[in-house]
Design a protein around this motif. Structure first.
Motif, short mmCIF file in Angstrom:
data_model
loop_
_atom_site.label_atom_id
_atom_site.label_comp_id
_atom_site.label_asym_id
_atom_site.label_seq_id
_atom_site.Cartn_x
_atom_site.Cartn_y
_atom_site.Cartn_z
N ASP A 26 0.86 -1.18 0.00
CA ASP A 26 0.00 0.00 0.00
C ASP A 26 0.90 1.24 0.00
O ASP A 26 1.60 1.50 0.96
N SER A 27 0.89 1.97 -1.10
CA SER A 27 1.75 3.15 -1.18
C SER A 27 1.31 4.19 -0.16
O SER A 27 0.11 4.40 0.04
N PRO A 28 2.25 4.84 0.50
CA PRO A 28 1.87 5.91 1.43
C PRO A 28 1.09 7.00 0.71
O PRO A 28 1.24 7.19 -0.50
N PRO A 29 0.23 7.72 1.41
CA PRO A 29 -0.56 8.77 0.75
C PRO A 29 0.33 9.92 0.29
O PRO A 29 1.44 10.11 0.79
N ARG A 30 -0.18 10.65 -0.65
CA ARG A 30 0.55 11.81 -1.17
C ARG A 30 0.23 13.03 -0.30
O ARG A 30 -0.65 13.82 -0.61
N LEU A 31 0.96 13.13 0.76
CA LEU A 31 0.76 14.23 1.69
C LEU A 31 1.32 15.50 1.07
O LEU A 31 2.44 15.52 0.56
N ARG A 32 0.52 16.57 1.07
CA ARG A 32 0.93 17.83 0.46
C ARG A 32 0.94 18.95 1.49
O ARG A 32 0.12 18.96 2.42
N ALA A 33 1.87 19.88 1.31
CA ALA A 33 1.88 21.08 2.14
C ALA A 33 0.82 22.05 1.64
O ALA A 33 0.57 22.16 0.45
N VAL A 34 0.16 22.72 2.57
CA VAL A 34 -0.83 23.74 2.21
C VAL A 34 -0.10 25.07 2.10
O VAL A 34 0.18 25.72 3.11
N GLY A 35 0.24 25.46 0.88
CA GLY A 35 0.97 26.70 0.67
C GLY A 35 2.47 26.49 0.74
O GLY A 35 2.95 25.47 1.25
N ASP A 36 3.21 27.44 0.20
CA ASP A 36 4.67 27.34 0.18
C ASP A 36 5.35 28.55 0.82
O ASP A 36 6.55 28.75 0.64
N ALA A 37 4.59 29.37 1.52
CA ALA A 37 5.19 30.56 2.15
C ALA A 37 6.06 30.13 3.32
O ALA A 37 5.79 29.14 4.00
N PRO A 38 7.15 30.87 3.59
CA PRO A 38 7.99 30.54 4.75
C PRO A 38 7.19 30.64 6.05
O PRO A 38 6.26 31.43 6.17
N MET A 39 7.59 29.82 7.03
CA MET A 39 6.95 29.81 8.35
C MET A 39 8.01 30.02 9.42
O MET A 39 9.17 29.72 9.20
N CYS A 40 7.55 30.50 10.55
CA CYS A 40 8.47 30.82 11.64
C CYS A 40 8.79 29.56 12.44
O CYS A 40 7.94 29.05 13.18
N GLY A 41 10.02 29.06 12.32
CA GLY A 41 10.43 27.89 13.07
C GLY A 41 10.61 28.17 14.55
O GLY A 41 10.63 27.24 15.36
N ALA A 42 10.74 29.44 14.93
CA ALA A 42 10.90 29.78 16.34
C ALA A 42 9.57 29.77 17.09
O ALA A 42 9.55 29.93 18.31
N ASN A 43 8.47 29.59 16.39
CA ASN A 43 7.15 29.59 17.00
C ASN A 43 6.87 28.20 17.58
O ASN A 43 6.75 27.22 16.84
N SER A 44 6.77 28.11 18.89
CA SER A 44 6.52 26.81 19.52
C SER A 44 5.14 26.26 19.19
O SER A 44 4.89 25.06 19.32
N ASN A 45 4.22 27.13 18.77
CA ASN A 45 2.87 26.70 18.38
C ASN A 45 2.73 26.55 16.87
O ASN A 45 1.61 26.57 16.35
N LEU A 46 3.84 26.39 16.19
CA LEU A 46 3.81 26.29 14.74
C LEU A 46 3.00 25.07 14.30
O LEU A 46 3.12 23.99 14.87
N VAL A 47 2.19 25.26 13.27
CA VAL A 47 1.46 24.17 12.63
C VAL A 47 2.02 23.99 11.23
O VAL A 47 2.14 24.96 10.48
N LEU A 48 2.40 22.76 10.89
CA LEU A 48 2.83 22.43 9.54
C LEU A 48 1.61 21.96 8.79
O LEU A 48 1.21 20.79 8.89
N PRO A 49 0.94 22.85 8.03
CA PRO A 49 -0.35 22.49 7.44
C PRO A 49 -0.19 21.51 6.28
O PRO A 49 0.64 21.72 5.39
N VAL A 50 -0.95 20.43 6.32
CA VAL A 50 -0.88 19.39 5.28
C VAL A 50 -2.29 19.01 4.86
O VAL A 50 -3.26 19.25 5.58
N GLU A 51 -2.40 18.43 3.69
CA GLU A 51 -3.67 17.92 3.21
C GLU A 51 -3.41 16.71 2.33
O GLU A 51 -2.27 16.45 1.91
N GLY A 52 -4.46 15.97 2.03
CA GLY A 52 -4.35 14.84 1.12
C GLY A 52 -4.35 13.49 1.79
O GLY A 52 -4.32 12.47 1.12
N ALA A 53 -4.39 13.43 3.13
CA ALA A 53 -4.33 12.13 3.81
C ALA A 53 -5.09 12.20 5.14
O ALA A 53 -4.49 12.31 6.20
N PRO A 54 -6.42 12.15 5.11
CA PRO A 54 -7.18 12.21 6.37
C PRO A 54 -6.83 11.10 7.34
O PRO A 54 -7.00 11.28 8.55
N LEU A 55 -6.32 9.96 6.84
CA LEU A 55 -6.04 8.83 7.74
C LEU A 55 -4.88 9.10 8.69
O LEU A 55 -4.72 8.38 9.67
#
Length: 793
Positions: free
Chosen positions: A326-355
């Protein structure tokens, strides 16, 4: 109210996580009332060992030949009914399994060798199914005979149960999160519910969020059987089980004839289960489907019907994961804008794999930043992955790349990459525009520095005044675009303070704002026009201009460096060529005089004729568009225009533009030819407009830096590729590619009872009405007001 009408309502209101169909009624077009899967059944404990690595079944999306499984029933100590645990490997719908592929264990025995199943997935096996059978003499052989006698029915059952179990896991995750929010902070449900629904591919009733807080959760969980949307990856997992598509179930989910509206692949799959199980029940045994909810090693079986221990006795049927990669799902990033890695509450937004949110298939997930692996965990209510522990920022600064990775079951799983930024403390720098800040209006300003995505706030203070907030957006990897509110400010020093996540003290930038007097340089106007353009500086002070019998008012100001350009519209008598003096009135009451030369009339164009020509004349055209109003992307447009206000030359050009994107310029050559002194003939290939060139098109003439007014040309529409229409009895389907370009389909030009294609639909088949006269009628998303005819023959 009669019992016949009360019972279905009670069933639909049960607290079960979703509804599933009871066996179909005798009529092929009518379904029985559904019964909820709300009865807890027995449990199982299962582990899988592959290449020396043992995982709980909850982390295994697929099985492979050679895998070793240990399966035992999880029954209470006081269990009075003895269950026989039977396993069967299958090799497709038309190939009965050999006797050695069917094994059984007596769960009531004390010795592990008797009560456990220790299995190895054999070569050639494609599916696996488990049975819990009330102990009866010869039960194992009876089950084995049933499996060998009708392997195809058990293949379909395994496929359908697994699909429904995966969908149920998403629904359970959604319900649990809604309930948790309702119990803790229901006032935040309006913000959380859309993120949850998007993460888990659950239909969201937005009207519920307009209700008072106390009623939002209950409203969101109404009609649960219609909440689950199709998930491409979980569908492919189920398809692997049988090697057969689930198109039937997914088609049912998009039609009201399926029984539960447009958003119910869960119910469509479950209806298939009911039909299949009715096919191989016998006087001795009645087969009951059991949804498998996997958590670690434990598999909780959930039933929709109470088992019987009198003949026909109930056999509980549970599915196992697919056998085969079973091939792993094609997980995609939502957007390509830079994000702040220093933010402890950072969310890495993804879509394409509800499981990833409802199962443990994705395990040991980390974000690799440089040589550091930071554990992350999927959070459906946040819409992506979050840090499971703080990120060690030592040695990190500026812009770096982080990548999600881990395992999907036993396979390495590489997710999308993210651009992360970390403040370095370096000073923010200004561009050349910082020297031209002027009071009396808002000013645009670009600052450059490290980690603009980590900026949390910007404030401005004029002189020793009160700090006020400044609106800002990021501009590229290092830019920060500010809008300085200097409209009511006085001239003097302007101090900006930029606060960043991860920096204790704000960075300060001091600039100078100047008061600039209005300076008018040139008024450009043509004879016959009631519009003009004024260039100069500080033109925001211009209130009106009187030029001969024409009164002009401001209609939009733009700035290019130090030069202002003010568009003006007027009322009064059109001007004639010649020299005049304009009277410029300023908002503070002052007036200025400006000599003006009224130029010769601007050249204009009118559309004479147009025709549509297919790019490939030999290709069969299934779709027919109205040539006078619609240009398909598979054709060329040939049109002619007549010039007014002067003759044409080879140096003239035509510009064609859509609703967005840069205009396409046609110059003298094969695609733009002079017929005579005042007529141009042009050829437009839609491909030249690029990917954003669709919708209403306009055309204008360009001559020596001047342009005519825009004229409507046609509507460019992208056409789907239609392979054909197939009808069986009264059900028809349309197959092809890019079907998301279709808005709706009807059997008549008047679009009575049209069938809508869901937004963002990625499938290759949609259900359509029965063609009348061999034709269907389509409305496209690019041209919803036009009707395209489909030759369905």
């Amino acid at each position: 109210m009669t019992a016949a009408t009360l019972l279905p309502r009670l069933l639909r209101s049960c607290a079960g996580a979703a509804l599933i169909l009871a066996p179909l009624m005798s009529s092929p077009t009518q379904a029985a009332d559904p019964a909820p899967f709300d009865l807890p059944g027995p449990g199982l404990h299962i582990t899988v060992t592959r290449s020396g690595v043992t995982l709980p079944i909850g982390q295994v999306p697929d099985l492979e030949a050679g895998d070793k499984l240990v399966i035992r029933a999880d029954l209470p100590e006081d269990q009075r009914i003895r269950f026989l645990l039977v396993s069967a490997f299958l090799s497709g719908a038309t190939n009965p399994p050999p006797n050695k592929w069917i094994e059984s264990a007596e769960t009531w025995k004390r010795k592990d060798k008797d009560r456990l199943l220790s299995l190895t997935v054999p070569e050639g096996a494609k599916q696996m199914v488990l049975f819990l059978v009330p102990e009866t003499g010869g039960a194992a052989s009876t089950i084995g005979d049933a499996v060998k006698g009708k392997p195809g029915e058990f293949v379909r059952a395994t496929q359908s149960i697994n699909q429904a179990s995966l969908d149920r896991s998403r629904l359970n995750a959604f319900i649990a999160a809604i309930r948790a929010q309702e119990n803790s902070h229901p006032e935040f449900l309006k913000n959380l519910a859309p993120v949850l629904a998007r993460s888990l591919a659950i239909k969201l009733n937005a009207d519920c969020l307009a209700k008072v807080v106390e009623f939002q959760a209950a409203c969101l969980l109404e009609d649960r059987e219609t909440l689950v949307l199709a998930d491409v990856h979980s569908s492919s997992v189920a398809e692997t089980l049988a090697g057969a598509p689930t198109d039937l179930a997914l088609q049912l989910s998009y039609t009201r004839e399926g029984g539960f509206g447009y958003y119910s692949p869960y119910i469509a799959v479950v209806r298939d289960i009911a039909r299949v199980f009715g096919a191989f029940s016998s006087p001795q045994f009645n087969y009951l489907p059991a949804l498998s909810l996997r958590d670690g090693e434990r598999v909780s079986l959930v039933l929709n019907s109470a088992p019987s221990f009198a003949k026909p006795k109930s056999v509980l049927v549970a599915s196992m994961p697919a056998i085969g990669t079973d091939s792993p799902p094609r997980l995609r990033a939502v957007g390509d804008a830079p994000m702040c890695g220093a933010n402890s509450n950072l969310v890495l937004p993804v879509e394409g794999a509800p499981l990833i949110y409802s199962t443990d298939y994705a395990r040991n997930m980390v974000l690799r930043v440089g040589a550091t692996d930071v554990p992350v965990q999927a959070r459906a209510e946040r819409g992506g992955y979050v840090f499971a522990q703080p990120l060690n920022q030592s040695g990190l600064g500026g812009t770096v790349e982080g990548r999600l990775q881990g395992f999907w079951g036993y396979q390495p799983f590489a997710g999308p990459s993210f651009t992360l930024q970390f403040p370095t403390g370096e000073a923010w720098k200004t561009g050349a525009d910082a020297t031209s800040l002027v009071t009396g209006r808002d000013n645009k300003l670009i600052l450059t520095g490290s980690a603009p995505s980590c900026v949390s706030s910007v404030t401005m203070r004029v002189g020793d005044g009160t700090p006020q907030p400044v609106a800002y957006t990021t501009a590229g990897d290092k830019g920060l675009a500010l809008t300085l509110p200097l409209k009511d400010a006085r001239s003097g020093d302007v101090t900006l303070e930029i606060r960043q996540i991860g920096q204790a003290e704000p960075a300060a930038v001091t600039l100078r704002a100047y008061r600039q007097a209005s300076k008018v340089s040139e008024l450009t106007v043509h004879a016959g026009d009631r519009a003009a353009q004024l260039t100069g500086q500080r033109l925001d002070q211009v209130a009106a201009i009187q030029l001969g019998g024409l009164s002009l008012k401001p209609d939009g100001l733009t700035r290019d460096g130090d030069i202002d350009r003010l568009q003006l519209v007027g009322e009064g008598e059109p001007l004639k060529p010649g020299d005049l003096t304009a009277r410029v009135s300023l908002s503070d009451g002052r007036t200025l005089s400006l000599p003006v030369t009224v130029r010769a009339p601007r050249i204009g164009i009118t559309l004479l004729d147009k025709s549509v020509q297919a790019k490939d004349a030999a290709a069969r055209q299934r779709l027919t568009a109205p040539a006078d109003t619609l240009l398909p992307d598979s054709a060329r447009l040939i049109f002619s225009v007549r010039a007014s206000g002067g003759s044409l030359s080879r140096n003239d050009a035509l510009e064609i533009a859509g609703p967005s994107g840069q205009p396409l310029r046609l110059v003298a050559g094969p695609n733009l030819q002079l017929q005579g002194q005042d007529v141009l003939v042009a050829t437009l290939d839609p491909a030249a407009l690029g990917p954003s060139g669709f919708g209403a098109l306009r055309v204008r003439l360009v001559r020596d830096g001047e342009v005519s007014d825009w004229q409507p040309l046609t509507t460019l529409a992208r056409l789907p590729k239609v392979d054909g229409v197939e009808c069986k009895r009264e059900a028809c389907t349309l197959s092809g590619e890019s079907l998301f370009l279709i808005e709706s389909i009807a059997a008549t030009p008047a679009f009575e009872k049209p069938v809508s294609v869901p937004q963002g639909y990625t499938g290759g088949v949609v259900k359509v009405p029965v063609p009348q006269g061999g034709k269907l009628y389509l409305k496209l998303r690019d041209a919803p007001d036009q009707v395209v005819v489909l030759n369905a023959g």
